[in-house]
Design a protein around this motif. Structure first.
Motif, mmCIF file in Angstrom:
data_model
loop_
_atom_site.group_PDB
_atom_site.id
_atom_site.type_symbol
_atom_site.label_atom_id
_atom_site.label_comp_id
_atom_site.label_asym_id
_atom_site.label_seq_id
_atom_site.Cartn_x
_atom_site.Cartn_y
_atom_site.Cartn_z
ATOM 1 N N HIS A 116 1.200 -1.256 0.291
ATOM 2 C CA HIS A 116 0.046 0.388 0.097
ATOM 3 C C HIS A 116 1.017 1.022 0.374
ATOM 4 N N GLN A 117 0.469 2.447 0.007
ATOM 5 C CA GLN A 117 1.621 3.583 0.033
ATOM 6 C C GLN A 117 -0.334 5.079 -0.360
ATOM 7 N N PHE A 118 0.727 6.133 0.331
ATOM 8 C CA PHE A 118 -0.224 6.996 0.521
ATOM 9 C C PHE A 118 -0.499 7.675 -1.040
ATOM 10 N N ALA A 119 -0.545 8.714 -0.858
ATOM 11 C CA ALA A 119 -1.251 8.744 -3.033
ATOM 12 C C ALA A 119 -0.337 9.660 -2.645
ATOM 13 N N MET A 120 0.104 10.084 -3.701
ATOM 14 C CA MET A 120 0.991 11.633 -4.668
ATOM 15 C C MET A 120 -0.494 12.743 -4.397
ATOM 16 N N PRO A 121 0.527 14.145 -3.706
ATOM 17 C CA PRO A 121 -0.490 14.592 -3.988
ATOM 18 C C PRO A 121 -1.022 15.356 -5.420
ATOM 19 N N PHE A 238 12.367 2.242 -10.129
ATOM 20 C CA PHE A 238 12.138 4.192 -10.382
ATOM 21 C C PHE A 238 13.305 4.405 -11.813
ATOM 22 N N ARG A 239 13.599 5.910 -12.201
ATOM 23 C CA ARG A 239 14.180 6.718 -12.803
ATOM 24 C C ARG A 239 14.911 8.262 -12.478
ATOM 25 N N ALA A 240 16.135 8.261 -12.694
ATOM 26 C CA ALA A 240 15.552 9.429 -11.749
ATOM 27 C C ALA A 240 16.565 10.776 -12.641
ATOM 28 N N ASP A 241 16.297 10.160 -14.083
ATOM 29 C CA ASP A 241 16.239 11.152 -14.833
ATOM 30 C C ASP A 241 14.710 11.427 -15.992
ATOM 31 N N GLU A 242 13.973 11.046 -15.215
ATOM 32 C CA GLU A 242 12.940 11.330 -15.089
ATOM 33 C C GLU A 242 11.807 12.119 -13.893
ATOM 34 N N TRP A 243 11.114 12.973 -14.612
ATOM 35 C CA TRP A 243 10.812 13.721 -13.648
ATOM 36 C C TRP A 243 9.492 12.752 -11.704
ATOM 37 N N LEU A 244 10.128 13.503 -10.697
ATOM 38 C CA LEU A 244 9.703 13.005 -9.787
ATOM 39 C C LEU A 244 9.662 14.220 -8.249
ATOM 40 N N LEU A 245 8.438 13.735 -8.176
ATOM 41 C CA LEU A 245 7.572 14.630 -7.426
ATOM 42 C C LEU A 245 8.067 14.489 -6.321
ATOM 43 N N GLY A 258 15.752 21.274 13.163
ATOM 44 C CA GLY A 258 14.658 20.927 12.191
ATOM 45 C C GLY A 258 14.390 19.653 11.899
ATOM 46 N N LEU A 259 13.698 19.549 11.760
ATOM 47 C CA LEU A 259 13.008 17.775 11.833
ATOM 48 C C LEU A 259 12.083 18.233 10.228
ATOM 49 N N THR A 260 12.824 17.442 9.113
ATOM 50 C CA THR A 260 12.135 17.450 7.969
ATOM 51 C C THR A 260 11.539 16.006 7.383
ATOM 52 N N ARG A 261 10.679 15.772 6.608
ATOM 53 C CA ARG A 261 10.584 14.679 5.510
ATOM 54 C C ARG A 261 9.466 14.684 4.135
ATOM 55 N N GLY A 262 10.259 13.634 4.167
ATOM 56 C CA GLY A 262 10.151 12.936 2.283
ATOM 57 C C GLY A 262 9.310 12.192 1.869
ATOM 58 N N LEU A 263 7.980 12.467 0.891
ATOM 59 C CA LEU A 263 8.044 11.517 -0.213
ATOM 60 C C LEU A 263 7.961 12.106 -1.309
ATOM 61 N N ILE A 264 9.217 10.635 -2.307
ATOM 62 C CA ILE A 264 9.376 10.767 -3.223
ATOM 63 C C ILE A 264 8.415 9.822 -4.657
ATOM 64 N N TYR A 265 7.750 10.867 -4.702
ATOM 65 C CA TYR A 265 7.150 10.014 -6.114
ATOM 66 C C TYR A 265 7.885 9.685 -8.036
ATOM 67 N N ALA A 266 7.317 8.868 -8.707
ATOM 68 C CA ALA A 266 7.231 8.718 -9.489
ATOM 69 C C ALA A 266 6.353 9.484 -10.614
ATOM 70 N N GLY A 269 2.792 8.245 -10.277
ATOM 71 C CA GLY A 269 1.792 8.725 -9.117
ATOM 72 C C GLY A 269 2.387 7.606 -7.948
ATOM 73 N N ALA A 270 3.549 6.497 -8.492
ATOM 74 C CA ALA A 270 3.734 5.648 -7.478
ATOM 75 C C ALA A 270 5.040 6.066 -6.761
ATOM 76 N N LEU A 271 5.371 5.366 -5.069
ATOM 77 C CA LEU A 271 5.785 5.903 -4.134
ATOM 78 C C LEU A 271 7.626 5.513 -4.154
ATOM 79 N N VAL A 272 7.962 5.876 -4.825
ATOM 80 C CA VAL A 272 9.719 5.168 -5.092
ATOM 81 C C VAL A 272 10.450 5.172 -3.685
ATOM 82 N N ALA A 273 9.970 6.368 -2.827
ATOM 83 C CA ALA A 273 10.943 6.320 -1.691
ATOM 84 C C ALA A 273 10.711 7.314 -0.839
ATOM 85 N N SER A 274 11.325 7.097 0.075
ATOM 86 C CA SER A 274 10.654 8.215 1.582
ATOM 87 C C SER A 274 11.863 8.658 2.216
#
Length: 288
Positions: A116-121, A238-245, A258-266, A269-274
């Motif tokens: 499962h995954q969170f949906a892309m914004p 994933f491919r890093a030479d294609e757009w990732l959100l 400061g604490l920061t978090r990130g979700l990286i989507y292809a 909409g596939a979640l490829v990394a956190s």
């Protein structure tokens, strides 16, 4: 391939000195210290070159000392464990006989399981947003010198923030942001290259997510800003030479950190990394 991408691939192709020892270098672009994403990605490359049949699924790193970009970095890998499904490596980056960064990474064979995954914004497509060149042509005159210098330089990663104006008007806003990213030129098909490039870009803009709610940026001369630790989890190919959100937020700041978090989507909409990171955000002494 752009020269900036070619240079990035060259510095990610570490020199093997001994069985578990590698050497890397930094681009000579006038930086006062080694970019955190560079040492993360080089340490990952070093660790991965001691593992066969398994891909990295997580890494955790601590920044110990600022790196000097004018001299090489030596990476020493410790083969902690080789199990049936997982392998564990520890890698220490060294300059002048002292550790500047330490990394622990885990590698796993390919397996099936629950999913499962969170949906892309829901954000605008990158093609509808201003490019780096568009931003510089439109807003360059309003930029502080440090920001203007950054935009003039050819870079291996192209960034397209969904909201550019937050960097210019300095108005406090919610501690969250969405940024499209990709390599600024095509990459080889080797998945290890794409993982290394994603590790490199995963350190970009994260601390800004903790600062925009205060109307500040990493270019603010009144603040001392640096990455303290960094965690990255790879979820799927994933491919890093294609757009990732890169969807980022900051749930907390305090105590000069400061604490920061990130979700990286292809793009699909596939979640490829956190990602998770804590950084130093320390007001500089007014007398300094």
């Amino acid at each position: 391939m752009s020269q900036a991408v070619a240079d990035l691939l060259a510095i990610l192709d570490l020199e093997r000195i001994e069985q578990n020892i590698f050497r890397g270098s930094s681009p000579q672009v006038g930086w006062q210290r080694v970019f955190g994403g560079l040492v993360i990605s080089q340490a990952l490359v070093a660790a991965a070159r001691t593992v066969e049949g398994r891909a990295p699924h997580s890494l955790h790193g601590y920044f110990i000392l600022p790196g000097d970009p004018s001299i090489p970095i030596v990476y020493e890998v410790d083969r902690i464990r080789d199990g049936t499904s997982f392998a564990t490596r520890r890698c220490v980056a060294i300059q002048r006989g002292r550790a500047i960064f330490s990394l622990s990474a885990s590698f796993q064979i390919e397996e099936e399981g629950l999913s499962h995954q969170f949906a892309m914004p829901d954000v605008p497509d990158p093609e509808t947003l201003l490019s780096d060149r568009d931003v510089f042509e439109k807003f360059g005159a309003q930029m502080p010198p440090a920001v203007r210098s950054y935009f003039k330089r050819e870079r291996p990663i192209e960034l397209r923030p969904v909201d550019w104006m937050r960097y210019l008007n300095r108005k406090p806003t919610e501690p969250a942001q969405n940024i499209w990213m990709k390599a600024s030129g095509p990459l080889p098909d080797d998945p290890a290259v794409h993982r290394a490039v994603l590790a490199y870009l995963s350190d970009m803009t994260l601390l800004d997510a903790a600062m925009v709610t205060h109307g500040r940026t990493v270019f603010d001369p009144t603040l001392q800003v640096a990455s303290l630790d960094h965690a990255l989890w790879f979820h799927r190919p994933f491919r890093a030479d294609e757009w990732l959100l890169y969807s980022q937020d900051s749930p907390w700041t305090g105590g000069a950190r400061g604490l920061t978090r990130g979700l990286i989507y292809a793009r699909d909409g596939a979640l490829v990394a956190s990602v998770a990171q804590e950084g130093l955000i320390r007001p500089r002494d007014a007398k300094a």
